[in-house]
Motif scaffolding. Structure first.
Motif, PDB file in Angstrom:
ATOM      1  N   ASP A 209       3.047  -9.857  -5.640  1.00 54.75           N
ATOM      2  CA  ASP A 209       3.977 -10.561  -4.450  1.00 54.75           C
ATOM      3  C   ASP A 209       5.289  -9.892  -4.534  1.00 54.75           C
ATOM      4  O   ASP A 209       5.798  -9.153  -3.781  1.00 54.75           O
ATOM      5  N   ARG A 210       5.934  -9.969  -5.844  1.00 56.80           N
ATOM      6  CA  ARG A 210       7.340  -9.727  -5.986  1.00 56.80           C
ATOM      7  C   ARG A 210       7.218  -8.008  -6.087  1.00 56.80           C
ATOM      8  O   ARG A 210       8.234  -7.532  -5.503  1.00 56.80           O
ATOM      9  N   LEU A 211       6.409  -7.265  -6.682  1.00 56.58           N
ATOM     10  CA  LEU A 211       6.196  -5.929  -6.585  1.00 56.58           C
ATOM     11  C   LEU A 211       6.264  -5.439  -5.375  1.00 56.58           C
ATOM     12  O   LEU A 211       6.932  -4.481  -4.751  1.00 56.58           O
ATOM     13  N   ALA A 212       5.602  -5.989  -4.399  1.00 57.44           N
ATOM     14  CA  ALA A 212       5.407  -5.494  -3.076  1.00 57.44           C
ATOM     15  C   ALA A 212       6.757  -5.764  -2.182  1.00 57.44           C
ATOM     16  O   ALA A 212       7.064  -4.961  -1.750  1.00 57.44           O
ATOM     17  N   ALA A 213       7.304  -6.765  -2.616  1.00 57.08           N
ATOM     18  CA  ALA A 213       8.713  -7.164  -1.729  1.00 57.08           C
ATOM     19  C   ALA A 213       9.659  -6.173  -2.379  1.00 57.08           C
ATOM     20  O   ALA A 213      10.568  -5.639  -1.607  1.00 57.08           O
ATOM     21  N   HIS A 214       9.505  -6.091  -3.591  1.00 55.04           N
ATOM     22  CA  HIS A 214      10.546  -4.984  -4.311  1.00 55.04           C
ATOM     23  C   HIS A 214      10.448  -3.554  -3.963  1.00 55.04           C
ATOM     24  O   HIS A 214      11.477  -3.145  -3.275  1.00 55.04           O
ATOM     25  N   LEU A 215       9.266  -3.179  -3.729  1.00 53.42           N
ATOM     26  CA  LEU A 215       9.142  -1.681  -3.024  1.00 53.42           C
ATOM     27  C   LEU A 215       9.468  -1.780  -1.717  1.00 53.42           C
ATOM     28  O   LEU A 215      10.483  -1.070  -1.244  1.00 53.42           O
ATOM     29  N   GLY A 216       9.222  -2.833  -0.970  1.00 48.84           N
ATOM     30  CA  GLY A 216       9.653  -2.887   0.326  1.00 48.84           C
ATOM     31  C   GLY A 216      11.024  -2.906   0.716  1.00 48.84           C
ATOM     32  O   GLY A 216      11.683  -2.123   1.697  1.00 48.84           O
ATOM     33  N   VAL A 217      11.911  -3.722  -0.052  1.00 49.73           N
ATOM     34  CA  VAL A 217      13.305  -3.788   0.388  1.00 49.73           C
ATOM     35  C   VAL A 217      13.869  -2.637  -0.170  1.00 49.73           C
ATOM     36  O   VAL A 217      14.869  -2.155   0.306  1.00 49.73           O
ATOM     37  N   SER A 218      13.320  -1.895  -1.230  1.00 51.10           N
ATOM     38  CA  SER A 218      14.091  -0.721  -1.791  1.00 51.10           C
ATOM     39  C   SER A 218      13.932   0.417  -0.965  1.00 51.10           C
ATOM     40  O   SER A 218      14.739   1.077  -0.621  1.00 51.10           O
ATOM     41  N   ALA A 219      12.721   0.586  -0.370  1.00 58.67           N
ATOM     42  CA  ALA A 219      12.204   1.795   0.484  1.00 58.67           C
ATOM     43  C   ALA A 219      12.975   1.437   1.812  1.00 58.67           C
ATOM     44  O   ALA A 219      13.628   2.519   2.146  1.00 58.67           O
TER      45      ALA A 219
ATOM     46  N   GLY B 143       3.515  15.616  -5.248  1.00 56.11           N
ATOM     47  CA  GLY B 143       4.319  14.504  -5.273  1.00 56.11           C
ATOM     48  C   GLY B 143       4.283  13.550  -4.187  1.00 56.11           C
ATOM     49  O   GLY B 143       4.568  12.267  -4.366  1.00 56.11           O
ATOM     50  N   LEU B 144       4.103  13.929  -3.077  1.00 50.12           N
ATOM     51  CA  LEU B 144       4.113  13.225  -1.848  1.00 50.12           C
ATOM     52  C   LEU B 144       2.850  12.222  -2.028  1.00 50.12           C
ATOM     53  O   LEU B 144       2.924  10.805  -1.932  1.00 50.12           O
ATOM     54  N   ALA B 145       1.586  12.704  -2.453  1.00 50.06           N
ATOM     55  CA  ALA B 145       0.486  12.065  -2.800  1.00 50.06           C
ATOM     56  C   ALA B 145       0.588  10.844  -3.598  1.00 50.06           C
ATOM     57  O   ALA B 145       0.298   9.789  -3.643  1.00 50.06           O
ATOM     58  N   MET B 146       1.637  11.155  -4.741  1.00 48.39           N
ATOM     59  CA  MET B 146       1.997  10.035  -5.840  1.00 48.39           C
ATOM     60  C   MET B 146       2.734   8.780  -5.119  1.00 48.39           C
ATOM     61  O   MET B 146       2.389   7.908  -5.459  1.00 48.39           O
ATOM     62  N   LEU B 147       3.417   9.320  -4.212  1.00 52.19           N
ATOM     63  CA  LEU B 147       4.284   8.238  -3.325  1.00 52.19           C
ATOM     64  C   LEU B 147       3.491   7.345  -2.723  1.00 52.19           C
ATOM     65  O   LEU B 147       3.361   6.121  -2.564  1.00 52.19           O
ATOM     66  N   VAL B 148       2.642   8.096  -2.103  1.00 48.01           N
ATOM     67  CA  VAL B 148       1.605   7.262  -1.153  1.00 48.01           C
ATOM     68  C   VAL B 148       0.878   6.462  -1.981  1.00 48.01           C
ATOM     69  O   VAL B 148       0.594   5.252  -1.629  1.00 48.01           O
TER      70      VAL B 148
ATOM     71  N   LEU C 246       1.317   5.242  -4.748  1.00 47.33           N
ATOM     72  CA  LEU C 246       2.091   4.040  -5.491  1.00 47.33           C
ATOM     73  C   LEU C 246       2.179   2.905  -4.330  1.00 47.33           C
ATOM     74  O   LEU C 246       1.911   1.781  -4.696  1.00 47.33           O
ATOM     75  N   VAL C 247       2.598   3.284  -2.984  1.00 50.97           N
ATOM     76  CA  VAL C 247       2.807   2.180  -2.073  1.00 50.97           C
ATOM     77  C   VAL C 247       1.300   1.824  -1.928  1.00 50.97           C
ATOM     78  O   VAL C 247       1.328   0.454  -1.776  1.00 50.97           O
ATOM     79  N   ALA C 248       0.207   2.610  -1.773  1.00 51.64           N
ATOM     80  CA  ALA C 248      -1.118   2.198  -1.483  1.00 51.64           C
ATOM     81  C   ALA C 248      -1.441   0.935  -2.580  1.00 51.64           C
ATOM     82  O   ALA C 248      -2.129  -0.032  -2.345  1.00 51.64           O
ATOM     83  N   GLY C 249      -1.182   1.477  -3.937  1.00 53.23           N
ATOM     84  CA  GLY C 249      -1.721   0.663  -4.755  1.00 53.23           C
ATOM     85  C   GLY C 249      -1.051  -0.603  -4.969  1.00 53.23           C
ATOM     86  O   GLY C 249      -1.477  -1.859  -4.922  1.00 53.23           O
ATOM     87  N   VAL C 250       0.352  -0.710  -4.922  1.00 52.01           N
ATOM     88  CA  VAL C 250       1.094  -1.952  -4.682  1.00 52.01           C
ATOM     89  C   VAL C 250       0.709  -2.944  -3.556  1.00 52.01           C
ATOM     90  O   VAL C 250       0.476  -4.012  -3.952  1.00 52.01           O
ATOM     91  N   VAL C 251       0.577  -2.029  -2.332  1.00 52.35           N
ATOM     92  CA  VAL C 251       0.078  -2.947  -1.215  1.00 52.35           C
ATOM     93  C   VAL C 251      -1.260  -3.666  -1.375  1.00 52.35           C
ATOM     94  O   VAL C 251      -1.559  -4.803  -1.306  1.00 52.35           O
ATOM     95  N   GLY C 252      -2.239  -2.892  -2.006  1.00 46.64           N
ATOM     96  CA  GLY C 252      -3.682  -3.072  -2.092  1.00 46.64           C
ATOM     97  C   GLY C 252      -3.686  -4.201  -3.069  1.00 46.64           C
ATOM     98  O   GLY C 252      -4.238  -5.321  -2.950  1.00 46.64           O
ATOM     99  N   TRP C 253      -2.797  -4.160  -4.308  1.00 44.21           N
ATOM    100  CA  TRP C 253      -2.819  -5.313  -5.327  1.00 44.21           C
ATOM    101  C   TRP C 253      -2.501  -6.726  -4.532  1.00 44.21           C
ATOM    102  O   TRP C 253      -3.157  -7.587  -4.736  1.00 44.21           O
ATOM    103  N   TYR C 254      -1.103  -6.277  -3.815  1.00 47.49           N
ATOM    104  CA  TYR C 254      -0.803  -7.541  -3.061  1.00 47.49           C
ATOM    105  C   TYR C 254      -1.779  -8.147  -2.500  1.00 47.49           C
ATOM    106  O   TYR C 254      -1.818  -9.375  -2.167  1.00 47.49           O
ATOM    107  N   THR C 255      -2.250  -7.574  -1.447  1.00 45.95           N
ATOM    108  CA  THR C 255      -3.524  -8.108  -0.572  1.00 45.95           C
ATOM    109  C   THR C 255      -4.601  -8.682  -1.116  1.00 45.95           C
ATOM    110  O   THR C 255      -4.950  -9.610  -0.675  1.00 45.95           O
TER     111      THR C 255
END
Lengths: 516, 259
Positions: free
Chosen positions: A14-24, A229-234, A236-245
């Motif tokens: 939950d916190r990781l997803a929020a952290h990534l979201g607010v940072s981005a 590099g772009l794929a790594m970013l995607v 990362l986001v997908a992993g965090v969002v996936g874990w959160y969901t």
């Protein structure tokens, strides 16, 4: 100890997803602001100097202070828009975090942009002009591609800083990895601190690596590397969002009830206790902890949180703006009358204990000197040494003690809370300041000195309910007068102590049994 | 070109041109006509204003007074982007785009003019031959070129869109004498074969005298001599004398050695 790690890991997605979201979001906002500024700065050295100087000054403000400064600012803006346009502006949570973090990211972005464009060789620009490129063509075809490595370097620095500073967003009520770090530091739960820090560092490192790949890939025109590099970013986001969901509890109908907590053990325990009670009544509940002391009450009044515990002396000052303390009963009656009228906040219960400033001595020493009350202490004080926390000597309580009892000590020294207790046990002090519900009082066998003249303001623990869920007052009325100070001290000690440490949830469960 | 204008055409014509930079007078009331097909060298001590005079022609510098005409049109009245695409331009720093291949660099102006890729590729092949570079260089990047090779690419880029006028600012200044002579010869051939008008800035008077058909000497922003190389050698103007003394002395010593 595994219990602590499990709790930390459970808080993470939950916190990781929020952290990534607010940072981005903050980084995106900073880029949107910085890009036109950089383009304006090209060929305007005075503007460039001015803009960079302003950004550098912003950078010198500690991130924590920058976040805190936005709170009163947005509060004032909100009042203004409310009056002029009929809508408010949230002063807590996402908005102040976004603005402060974006401001913080500006300097590296502006620097990178300006330095990058300045690094393009003059003969290359002359050739571009001489062959008849338009300004736009020169910028897109020549200047930006050649500036890209330095621009991207600035972007990487900005990204890493933003991810790091976003942990501080917790203090203005924005969910982030800081939740784990602040809570962990307060109750010395290193599993929480480590998990929060490692997760934040991992986010920063992966982002940096991904951006570095994208940058060098673009620079060397190796599209595969840039795409990686772009794929790594995607990923990362997908992993965090996936874990959160995957770990998110099933959504209840409507918004869950939000229980607030400031950043110390007692607040965490009481929040868990309240949450358990509401869950037992079939409600969906989340806890928003780590709120700054001044922030918590505004959050309740604004409906960002629905219920939390605060203390009468604090509310007297923060919520009612009263400078001089009043007797305990007057204070309580006034709060019960004025808080609903002025802020739409109800006092649902007075829990039955105080968390007040007090002076304490080792019990044996107090008995030897025959000291029970502050009046007794005043006689002996000129021969005694007082250790205080860092803020006590500038607080109204100290002035009240001097006025009420004529207290004069041989020496007064300010310490951080842990060192203050150590000064007492190590023989460097005879008397310390303490909080009446502190677990160390029983554990270290301290005696709290009584206040027969009522000089010190009362700090009764009050259960406050916000305007969004007035029904909670009824649901939690059973807690009124049910928590004895001894029980609260013991629960606090279970969380604060170094050995056999309990989580706030465990301490809350223990406390609940003492109530029923 | 306006139909009413029946005067013999100068490709580039300066009339009473002055340029100031701050309080500094870079060019003072310069009048100069460059006929189509001419090869004119602009020379003078450093700071004499020769580069500024060159850059007036494609409006990289604007005149503070007077007019500059290209093909009969006042350059101040035309779109500078359009103007520059009609004129070849090469400088000492070359300024190749490091992120573009040799072929992309050479075809830059044709690309700006919207030529299709087949036409651009054909033009690149022709130009590589013209500046005597192997066809295999097309896909190289500037960082993979020697100084002489880069200069050749810079020359090819300036010629790419078949301009009538070539502006050159010390284009071979940083090269070794052999490469420099070879490129200068190449330029002479292009000038003759394609009726290319060349305006060449050089600080080296010997170069100017041996390569150009006409030499213009500038001193402190004014034209102090303008004539064929042989006319110039006979000039009594002190600024010209000062410029010419050293190369003539050098030539005498060399001649004595050879004899």
């Amino acid at each position: 100890m595994t219990e602590h790690w499990q709790r930390a890991i459970a808080m993470l997605p939950d916190r990781l997803a929020a952290h990534l979201g607010v940072s981005a979001a903050a980084l995106a906002l900073a880029i949107v602001v910085a890009a036109p500024l950089v383009l304006l700065m090209v060929g305007r050295p005075r503007l460039r100097g001015g803009v960079l100087a302003v950004a550098a000054v912003i950078q010198t403000v500690p991130a924590l202070a920058l976040l805190a400064l936005f709170y009163p600012l947005l509060l004032a803006v909100g009042q203004l828009t409310q009056r002029l346009a009929g809508f408010g502006v949230p002063a807590l949570g996402l908005l102040p975090s976004l603005l402060a973090l974006a401001l913080y990211a500006l300097l590296p972005l502006l620097r990178g942009g300006a330095d990058g464009l300045a690094s393009v060789p003059p003969e290359t620009l002359d050739a571009a002009d001489g062959m008849g490129m338009t300004r736009r063509q020169r910028l897109l075809q020549v200047e930006l591609p050649l500036a890209a490595p330095i621009v991207m370097g600035g972007l990487r620095v900005a990204a890493v800083w933003t991810i790091g500073a976003a942990t501080l967003a917790t203090t203005v009520g924005q969910k982030s990895l800081g939740d784990l770090i602040f809570a962990g530091l307060q109750i010395e739960d290193w599993a929480l601190v480590m998990t929060g820090c490692l997760a934040s560092a991992a986010l920063a490192i992966i982002t940096d690596m991904a951006l570095w790949r994208a940058e060098t890939g673009l620079g060397e025109r190796r599209w595969g590397k840039a795409l990686l590099g772009l794929a790594m970013l995607v990923a990362l986001v997908a992993g965090v969002v996936g874990w959160y969901t995957a770990t998110r509890p099933p959504a209840a109908a409507g918004r869950p009830i939000v229980v607030g907590a400031k950043s110390f053990a007692e607040q965490y325990i009481l929040a868990e206790l309240i949450a358990d009670r509401l869950r037992a009544q079939g409600l969906s509940v989340t806890i928003r902890s780590g709120l700054g002391s001044a922030v918590a009450f505004r959050a309740l009044a604004a409906g960002d949180i629905d219920v939390y515990v605060d203390y009468s002396g604090t509310l007297w000052d923060n919520a009612l703006d009263r400078q001089t303390p009043a007797p305990r009963a007057v204070m309580l009656a006034t709060l019960r009358r004025e808080l609903p009228r002025r802020h739409g906040v109800r006092v649902a219960a007075s829990l039955g204990f105080e968390n007040a400033y007090a002076l304490a001595m080792p019990r044996a020493e107090a008995e030897r000197l025959g000291i029970v009350s502050l009046a007794d202490l005043a006689v002996r004080a000129p021969n005694l040494r007082l250790a205080t926390d860092t803020e006590f000597q500038s607080r109204a309580e100290w002035a009240a003690l001097q006025a009420g009892y004529g207290l004069r000590f041989r020496r007064m020294t300010a310490y951080t809370p842990t060192l203050m207790v150590r000064a007492l046990t190590g023989g460097d002090a005879d008397v310390i300041t303490a909080f009446s519900s502190d677990g160390r009082i029983a554990a270290d066998d301290l005696q709290l000195l009584t206040d027969p003249r009522g000089a010190l303001p009362a700090y009764d623990a009050l259960l406050l309910v916000g305007p969004r869920r007035p029904d909670l007052a009824q649901r939690l009325a059973g807690l009124d007068g049910r928590i004895k100070v001894e029980a609260m001290r013991e629960a606090n000690w279970q969380v604060d102590r170094d050995r056999d440490k309990r989580t706030p949830g465990q301490a809350a469960a223990w406390l609940a049994k003492r109530i029923n | 070109m306006p139909a009413a204008d029946t005067r013999p055409q100068s490709l580039v014509a300066y009339a009473g041109v002055s340029v100031r930079r701050g309080d500094n007078r870079v060019l003072a009331n310069v009048t100069l006509a460059v006929p189509a097909g001419a090869f004119v060298a602009l020379t003078g001590a450093s700071g004499a204003g020769k580069t500024t005079l060159l850059r007036l022609a494609n409006r990289l510098v604007a005149a503070d007074a007077g007019t500059v005409r290209f093909a009969g049109q006042d350059v101040a009245a035309v779109d500078p982007v359009w103007l520059r695409r009609q004129i070849g331009y090469a400088i000492q720093g070359i300024g190749l785009f490091p992120h573009w291949t040799v072929a992309e660099n050479i075809a830059a102006v044709p690309w700006l003019l919207g030529w299709d890729s087949a036409r651009r590729a054909a033009r690149v092949r022709t130009l590589l031959d013209l500046v005597e570079l192997p066809q295999g260089f097309a896909d190289r990047y500037p960082r993979q070129l020697s100084g002489g090779q880069a200069s050749r690419v810079g020359l090819a880029r300036a010629l790419a869109a078949e301009p009538r006028l070539l502006l050159l600012d010390e284009p071979f200044g940083a090269l070794d004498p052999e490469t420099r002579a070879s490129l200068a010869d190449r330029l002479g051939v292009l000038h003759r074969d394609q009726q290319l008008t060349v305006l060449l800035v050089t600080h080296d008077l010997a170069d100017a005298l041996t390569r150009a058909e006409r030499v213009v000497v500038l001193d402190a922003g004014r034209v102090v001599a303008d004539g064929t190389p042989s006319q110039l050698v006979a000039s009594a103007h002190p600024a010209v004398q000062a410029l010419i003394a050293s190369p003539i002395d050098q030539a005498r010593r060399l001649a004595a050695l050879v004899a």
